[in-house]
Design an enzyme around this catalytic site. Structure first.
Site, mmCIF file in Angstrom:
data_model
loop_
_atom_site.group_PDB
_atom_site.id
_atom_site.type_symbol
_atom_site.label_atom_id
_atom_site.label_comp_id
_atom_site.label_asym_id
_atom_site.label_seq_id
_atom_site.Cartn_x
_atom_site.Cartn_y
_atom_site.Cartn_z
ATOM 1 N N LEU A 186 23.447 48.200 185.883
ATOM 2 C CA LEU A 186 22.126 47.740 186.313
ATOM 3 C C LEU A 186 22.214 46.228 186.369
ATOM 4 O O LEU A 186 22.828 45.610 185.496
ATOM 5 C CB LEU A 186 21.048 48.129 185.294
ATOM 6 C CG LEU A 186 20.576 49.586 185.230
ATOM 7 C CD1 LEU A 186 19.544 49.738 184.119
ATOM 8 C CD2 LEU A 186 19.989 50.049 186.556
ATOM 9 N N ASP A 187 21.601 45.625 187.372
ATOM 10 C CA ASP A 187 21.572 44.169 187.434
ATOM 11 C C ASP A 187 20.951 43.625 186.156
ATOM 12 O O ASP A 187 20.072 44.254 185.562
ATOM 13 C CB ASP A 187 20.717 43.702 188.619
ATOM 14 C CG ASP A 187 21.358 44.028 189.949
ATOM 15 O OD1 ASP A 187 22.579 44.186 189.993
ATOM 16 O OD2 ASP A 187 20.610 44.141 190.937
ATOM 17 N N ARG A 188 21.380 42.453 185.808
ATOM 18 C CA ARG A 188 20.897 41.833 184.571
ATOM 19 C C ARG A 188 19.362 41.813 184.439
ATOM 20 O O ARG A 188 18.820 42.126 183.388
ATOM 21 C CB ARG A 188 21.451 40.409 184.525
ATOM 22 C CG ARG A 188 21.010 39.626 183.343
ATOM 23 C CD ARG A 188 21.496 38.215 183.509
ATOM 24 N NE ARG A 188 21.206 37.444 182.316
ATOM 25 C CZ ARG A 188 21.847 36.340 182.003
ATOM 26 N NH1 ARG A 188 22.809 35.909 182.763
ATOM 27 N NH2 ARG A 188 21.527 35.689 180.919
ATOM 28 N N THR B 4 17.172 43.798 185.698
ATOM 29 C CA THR B 4 16.563 45.129 185.804
ATOM 30 C C THR B 4 16.630 45.837 184.461
ATOM 31 O O THR B 4 17.620 45.740 183.751
ATOM 32 C CB THR B 4 17.318 45.960 186.868
ATOM 33 O OG1 THR B 4 17.374 45.218 188.082
ATOM 34 C CG2 THR B 4 16.636 47.289 187.122
ATOM 35 N N HIS C 217 22.133 45.030 194.894
ATOM 36 C CA HIS C 217 20.760 44.533 195.077
ATOM 37 C C HIS C 217 20.014 45.297 196.171
ATOM 38 O O HIS C 217 19.115 44.757 196.815
ATOM 39 C CB HIS C 217 20.744 43.035 195.433
ATOM 40 C CG HIS C 217 21.287 42.161 194.343
ATOM 41 N ND1 HIS C 217 21.553 40.831 194.533
ATOM 42 C CD2 HIS C 217 21.621 42.426 193.058
ATOM 43 C CE1 HIS C 217 22.024 40.301 193.409
ATOM 44 N NE2 HIS C 217 22.071 41.263 192.500
#
Length: 241
Positions: A54-56, A58, A163
């Site tokens: 997961l993106d940082r 999120t 993204h």
């Protein structure tokens, strides 16, 4: 800090990843000291192996394998999109009806990490189903009008581009609030100043897949953090989420 473990068996462990926390160490973020992977390893006393990321900024469901053998068996399920992922986001403006956005995305290259990568790769297929759940008009201005409008959206990505959800919502002119790279600074500022919301308002709320060992369907759910809960209450969205 202690991570919230939302599922654990002999094969897998899942946590509710906090916003702002990196999944694992990276030479791009040398100054960081807290990572989900190391924190979870110390918390449960055994090594964990990431299956997806997961993106940082999120938050939400993040699953690890408890051995490299299990990781080798489960990772392809993520790569082949045998997982059904559900996200929630707060976006600028009102989305009136749900749809499926099929809009290919070029690979986003990192200035440092991808310095030598091919800059002219073809755009890759990217598909997101989205559904509006709620809307609100708030008495704060970001420009010409005295009020601003926001919507609560549920999204199910069918592909896994970098993204993807942030870029797809920006493409629809409904950027996710708190998105500093694809969003709108005026709206991000409004949420910081009026709602003390200083994070990307994107949450991985559910992950659904067939357990590779028990062959039972697993439904992993991650609750909303305090920032989200305050906004949901403030905007009267308790009934729709």
């Amino acid at each position: 800090m202690m991570l919230e473990i939302i599922y654990q068996d002999d094969y897998l462990v899942a946590v509710n990843k906090p916003a702002g926390m990196l999944v694992h160490r990276s030479w791009l973020d040398k100054h960081e000291t807290q990572f989900v992977m190391q924190t979870l390893r110390d918390q449960i006393g055994q090594h964990v192996f990431p299956l997806h990321r997961l993106d940082r900024p999120t938050s939400g469901v993040l699953v690890f394998a408890l051995s490299s053998e299990i990781a080798a068996k489960v990772s392809p399920m993520f790569a082949n999109h045998e997982m059904q992922k559900t996200y929630h986001a707060i976006v600028r403006g009102w989305i009136e009806e749900g749809d499926t956005l099929d809009y290919p995305l070029k690979e986003e290259l990192d200035k440092i990490a991808d310095k030598f990568a091919d800059q002219d790769k073809e755009a890759k297929e990217a598909v997101t189903e989205y559904q509006p759940l709620g809307k609100v008009e708030v008495p704060h201005s970001t420009g010409r009008f005295p009020t601003s409008r926001y919507g609560l959206v549920e999204m199910k990505p069918k592909t896994g581009r970098k993204h993807q959800l942030r870029r797809h919502m920006a493409h629809l002119r409904h950027p996710i609030v708190g998105d500093t790279s694809h969003g709108d600074g005026k709206h991000n500022r409004l949420f910081r100043e009026h709602y003390d919301a200083r994070r990307l308002l994107l949450h991985a709320s559910e992950l659904r897949f067939v357990h590779p060992y028990t062959e039972q369907e697993l439904v992993l759910k991650a609750g909303f953090d305090e920032v989200w809960q305050k906004l949901i209450a403030e905007f009267g969205w308790d009934e729709v989420i």
